[in-house]
Design a protein around this motif. Structure first.
Motif, PDB file in Angstrom:
ATOM      1  N   ALA A 178      43.709  56.565  -6.626  1.00  0.00           N
ATOM      2  CA  ALA A 178      43.843  57.382  -5.422  1.00  0.00           C
ATOM      3  C   ALA A 178      45.281  57.513  -4.937  1.00  0.00           C
ATOM      4  N   HIS A 179      46.181  56.665  -5.417  1.00  0.00           N
ATOM      5  CA  HIS A 179      47.528  56.637  -4.850  1.00  0.00           C
ATOM      6  C   HIS A 179      48.527  57.522  -5.599  1.00  0.00           C
ATOM      7  N   LEU A 180      48.180  57.972  -6.795  1.00  0.00           N
ATOM      8  CA  LEU A 180      49.144  58.743  -7.580  1.00  0.00           C
ATOM      9  C   LEU A 180      49.572  60.041  -6.900  1.00  0.00           C
ATOM     10  N   PRO A 181      48.662  60.861  -6.344  1.00  0.00           N
ATOM     11  CA  PRO A 181      49.120  62.129  -5.758  1.00  0.00           C
ATOM     12  C   PRO A 181      50.194  61.955  -4.688  1.00  0.00           C
ATOM     13  N   ALA A 182      49.973  61.044  -3.752  1.00  0.00           N
ATOM     14  CA  ALA A 182      50.960  60.847  -2.687  1.00  0.00           C
ATOM     15  C   ALA A 182      52.289  60.365  -3.259  1.00  0.00           C
ATOM     16  N   LYS A 183      52.228  59.464  -4.242  1.00  0.00           N
ATOM     17  CA  LYS A 183      53.461  58.961  -4.850  1.00  0.00           C
ATOM     18  C   LYS A 183      54.176  60.063  -5.625  1.00  0.00           C
ATOM     19  N   MET A 184      53.408  60.893  -6.317  1.00  0.00           N
ATOM     20  CA  MET A 184      54.003  61.974  -7.100  1.00  0.00           C
ATOM     21  C   MET A 184      54.794  62.914  -6.202  1.00  0.00           C
ATOM     22  N   LEU A 185      54.212  63.299  -5.075  1.00  0.00           N
ATOM     23  CA  LEU A 185      54.902  64.200  -4.158  1.00  0.00           C
ATOM     24  C   LEU A 185      56.119  63.526  -3.535  1.00  0.00           C
ATOM     25  N   THR A 186      55.960  62.279  -3.110  1.00  0.00           N
ATOM     26  CA  THR A 186      57.039  61.583  -2.413  1.00  0.00           C
ATOM     27  C   THR A 186      58.215  61.295  -3.337  1.00  0.00           C
ATOM     28  N   VAL A 187      57.928  60.925  -4.578  1.00  0.00           N
ATOM     29  CA  VAL A 187      58.997  60.583  -5.520  1.00  0.00           C
ATOM     30  C   VAL A 187      59.770  61.818  -5.957  1.00  0.00           C
ATOM     31  N   ASN A 188      59.061  62.914  -6.234  1.00  0.00           N
ATOM     32  CA  ASN A 188      59.690  64.048  -6.897  1.00  0.00           C
ATOM     33  C   ASN A 188      60.128  65.174  -5.971  1.00  0.00           C
ATOM     34  N   ASP A 189      59.662  65.185  -4.743  1.00  0.00           N
ATOM     35  CA  ASP A 189      60.146  66.186  -3.785  1.00  0.00           C
ATOM     36  C   ASP A 189      59.884  65.672  -2.373  1.00  0.00           C
ATOM     37  N   PRO A 190      60.585  64.614  -1.961  1.00  0.00           N
ATOM     38  CA  PRO A 190      60.268  63.978  -0.679  1.00  0.00           C
ATOM     39  C   PRO A 190      60.448  64.898   0.520  1.00  0.00           C
ATOM     40  N   GLU A 191      61.465  65.741   0.501  1.00  0.00           N
ATOM     41  CA  GLU A 191      61.708  66.617   1.648  1.00  0.00           C
ATOM     42  C   GLU A 191      60.583  67.633   1.809  1.00  0.00           C
ATOM     43  N   ALA A 192      60.219  68.300   0.708  1.00  0.00           N
ATOM     44  CA  ALA A 192      59.145  69.291   0.783  1.00  0.00           C
ATOM     45  C   ALA A 192      57.809  68.625   1.111  1.00  0.00           C
ATOM     46  N   ALA A 193      57.584  67.416   0.573  1.00  0.00           N
ATOM     47  CA  ALA A 193      56.341  66.703   0.869  1.00  0.00           C
ATOM     48  C   ALA A 193      56.242  66.374   2.354  1.00  0.00           C
ATOM     49  N   ALA A 194      57.351  65.964   2.953  1.00  0.00           N
ATOM     50  CA  ALA A 194      57.343  65.652   4.389  1.00  0.00           C
ATOM     51  C   ALA A 194      57.078  66.906   5.214  1.00  0.00           C
ATOM     52  N   ARG A 195      57.678  68.024   4.830  1.00  0.00           N
ATOM     53  CA  ARG A 195      57.444  69.267   5.568  1.00  0.00           C
ATOM     54  C   ARG A 195      56.000  69.733   5.419  1.00  0.00           C
ATOM     55  N   LEU A 196      55.441  69.559   4.227  1.00  0.00           N
ATOM     56  CA  LEU A 196      54.049  69.948   3.998  1.00  0.00           C
ATOM     57  C   LEU A 196      53.104  69.138   4.884  1.00  0.00           C
ATOM     58  N   ARG A 197      53.339  67.824   4.964  1.00  0.00           N
ATOM     59  CA  ARG A 197      52.455  66.960   5.757  1.00  0.00           C
ATOM     60  C   ARG A 197      52.626  67.171   7.256  1.00  0.00           C
ATOM     61  N   ALA A 198      53.713  67.819   7.645  1.00  0.00           N
ATOM     62  CA  ALA A 198      53.928  68.105   9.067  1.00  0.00           C
ATOM     63  C   ALA A 198      53.342  69.445   9.489  1.00  0.00           C
ATOM     64  N   LEU A 199      52.862  70.240   8.541  1.00  0.00           N
ATOM     65  CA  LEU A 199      52.307  71.550   8.875  1.00  0.00           C
ATOM     66  C   LEU A 199      51.031  71.392   9.712  1.00  0.00           C
ATOM     67  N   PRO A 200      50.835  72.228  10.711  1.00  0.00           N
ATOM     68  CA  PRO A 200      49.597  72.154  11.500  1.00  0.00           C
ATOM     69  C   PRO A 200      48.346  72.306  10.639  1.00  0.00           C
ATOM     70  N   THR A 201      48.412  73.163   9.626  1.00  0.00           N
ATOM     71  CA  THR A 201      47.254  73.357   8.748  1.00  0.00           C
ATOM     72  C   THR A 201      46.874  72.057   8.055  1.00  0.00           C
ATOM     73  N   TYR A 202      47.873  71.276   7.675  1.00  0.00           N
ATOM     74  CA  TYR A 202      47.619  69.986   7.023  1.00  0.00           C
ATOM     75  C   TYR A 202      47.078  68.979   8.030  1.00  0.00           C
ATOM     76  N   ARG A 203      47.722  68.872   9.180  1.00  0.00           N
ATOM     77  CA  ARG A 203      47.338  67.848  10.161  1.00  0.00           C
ATOM     78  C   ARG A 203      45.956  68.105  10.752  1.00  0.00           C
ATOM     79  N   ASP A 204      45.544  69.379  10.793  1.00  0.00           N
ATOM     80  CA  ASP A 204      44.237  69.709  11.355  1.00  0.00           C
ATOM     81  C   ASP A 204      43.105  69.573  10.335  1.00  0.00           C
TER      82      ASP A 204
END
Length: 370
Positions: A178-204
Motif C-alpha cells: 500500500a505504501h509504494l504509490p505515495a513513495k513513488m510520487l514523493t520521491v520522483n516529483d515531490p513538488e507536484a505531488a504536494a500541489r496535487l494533495r493540496a487540491l480541493p478535489t483531492y482533499r474532498d
C-alpha cells in the motif's frame, strides 16, 4: 618434534587451502548461490480447481514505452550492479529503510545479471519475470516467504529508483504493497505531488478514492518513466484502457480530474468519461485494437472477429461494441487459447469445449445431506 612440525605444516596447508577457497568464492560473488539460471515460467492462468485466474491487465511481458529524453532512467540503465545500488539508494533518500532493502536490491540485480540485455530493463524482460508477477520472487530466493517479502521491497525500490518499468499487469498482480504509490510520487516529483494533495478535489475525496488516484498515477509514472508533471492524457487513457480489458471497474476518474486541475491535462476534457465519450472521439479504438489488446495472436479466428466487429460497428454505440469485443475476444477466444494454445480455428475438440464451458459456468451450490 618432527611429527609436530609436520602437523603444523599440514595445518598451515589446510588453512591456506581454505583461504584460497574463500577468495575463489568471493571472486565468484554471491551470484553463484542464485537458484535459477533459466527464465521464469509465466504465472499459471488456471487455479488448482481448474478455474481460470482473473487477469487484471493483458500487457504482461511487453516492453515499456520509450523514455523521455530527460528521464532519470537514462542515467541508471547502463550502470553496473554496484553503481546501480548506489544510484537507487541516493535517488530514494530516506523514503525507504535502507539497511534492510540494500542487500535485497543487490540480490535482485545479481539475479538479473544472468540474463541477456544491454540494460536492466532488457534483462528484466528476458528473465521472464514480467510475465510472472507472483512466481518470479521464488526464482530469486526460493520458497522462503520472509525472503520473498524482502525481494518485493527491493522491486518497489527499483521501480521508484527508475531501474525497472514493469508492465501494468505485473504492477497490479505483484502485490507491491500500500505504501509504494505515495513513495513513488514523493520521491520522483515531490513538488507536484504536494500541489496535487493540496487540491480541493483531492482533499474532498474519500480516502480510498485518494488511494486509487495515487495508485493509478504512480503506475503510469513507473511504466512511462516520467515525472507527474510530464504525464499526458493519452498515457492515462492507455492505462485505463489496459486495465479495463479485465472487466475491472474504472478507478481512474479522480486521477484524471486531479491532473486536469493540476495543469498537465489542462487542455483535456474535465472528466475521464467525457474524454472517452465525446462525439467523433478519435480515441475510440478500431475493431482490430479491441481484439488485439487481449493479446490475441494472428490467426484466421482473429481475422473473423475483427471483420465481424468492423461490420457491425456502424450500428452500435462504442460502449456496446467494447462489451461485445470483450465477450468474444476475451471471454471466448482468449480462454480457448489458454486451454489449447495450438487451437487454430473454431472447430473445438470436445474436451476443449467442455473445459471452456466449465470455466464459464458458476460453481454448483453446496447441498447438505438431509
Amino acid at each position: 618434534m618432527t611429527g609436530q612440525s609436520a602437523a603444523r605444516g599440514g595445518g598451515k596447508a589446510i588453512l591456506e587451502s581454505r583461504r584460497r577457497a574463500n577468495q575463489t568464492r568471493k571472486a565468484a560473488g554471491p551470484s553463484t548461490k542464485l537458484l535459477s539460471l533459466g527464465t521464469v515460467a509465466p504465472d499459471p492462468r488456471v487455479d488448482a480447481n481448474g478455474r481460470i485466474v482473473k487477469t487484471r491487465a493483458y500487457d504482461l511481458g511487453s516492453p515499456p514505452p520509450l523514455l523521455p529524453g530527460d528521464a532519470a532512467g537514462h542515467l541508471v540503465q547502463g550502470l553496473d550492479r554496484d553503481a546501480t545500488v548506489g544510484f537507487v539508494l541516493g535517488h530514494l533518500g530516506d523514503s525507504f529503510r535502507i539497511k534492510p532493502v540494500r542487500p535485497a536490491i543487490r540480490r535482485v540485480l545479481e539475479w538479473l545479471e544472468q540474463f541477456p540485455g544491454d540494460s536492466w530493463e532488457e534483462r528484466w524482460l528476458s528473465s521472464g519475470a514480467d510475465s510472472a508477477p507472483r512466481a518470479w520472487r521464488s526464482a530469486v530466493v526460493g520458497s522462503d516467504e520472509a525472503l520473498q517479502r524482502k525481494i518485493g521491497y527491493a522491486a518497489n525500490a527499483l521501480m521508484a529508483g527508475r531501474v525497472l518499468r514493469p508492465s501494468y499487469g505485473w504492477q497490479l498482480e505483484s502485490r507491491a504493497g500500500a505504501h509504494l504509490p505515495a513513495k513513488m510520487l514523493t520521491v520522483n516529483d515531490p513538488e507536484a505531488a504536494a500541489r496535487l494533495r493540496a487540491l480541493p478535489t483531492y482533499r474532498d475525496a474519500l480516502l480510498r478514492h485518494q488511494f486509487d488516484a495515487e495508485g493509478c498515477l504512480s503506475r503510469v509514472m513507473i511504466r512511462t518513466g516520467r515525472r507527474l508533471d510530464q504525464l499526458e492524457g493519452e498515457q492515462l487513457l492507455h492505462y485505463a484502457d489496459v486495465v479495463k480489458t479485465s472487466g475491472r471497474h474504472r478507478r481512474e476518474h479522480l486521477a484524471w480530474e486531479l491532473m486536469v486541475a493540476l495543469g498537465p491535462f489542462a487542455g483535456e476534457p474535465a472528466t475521464l468519461r467525457a474524454a472517452w465519450s465525446a462525439k467523433g472521439n478519435t480515441r475510440q479504438h478500431s475493431a482490430a485494437t479491441l481484439v488485439d489488446r487481449y493479446g490475441i495472436p494472428p490467426s484466421g479466428v482473429r481475422d473473423v472477429l475483427v471483420d465481424y466487429l468492423s461490420e457491425i460497428k456502424a450500428g452500435m454505440d462504442y460502449g456496446s461494441l467494447q462489451g461485445l469485443a470483450y465477450r468474444l475476444a476475451r471471454l471466448f477466444w482468449w480462454e480457448v487459447l489458454q486451454i489449447n494454445p495450438d487451437q487454430k480455428d473454431l472447430r473445438l475438440a470436445p474436451v476443449t469445449a467442455a473445459t471452456w464451458w466449465l470455466w464459464r459456468s458458476p460453481p454448483a451450490p453446496f447441498v447438505g445431506q438431509c
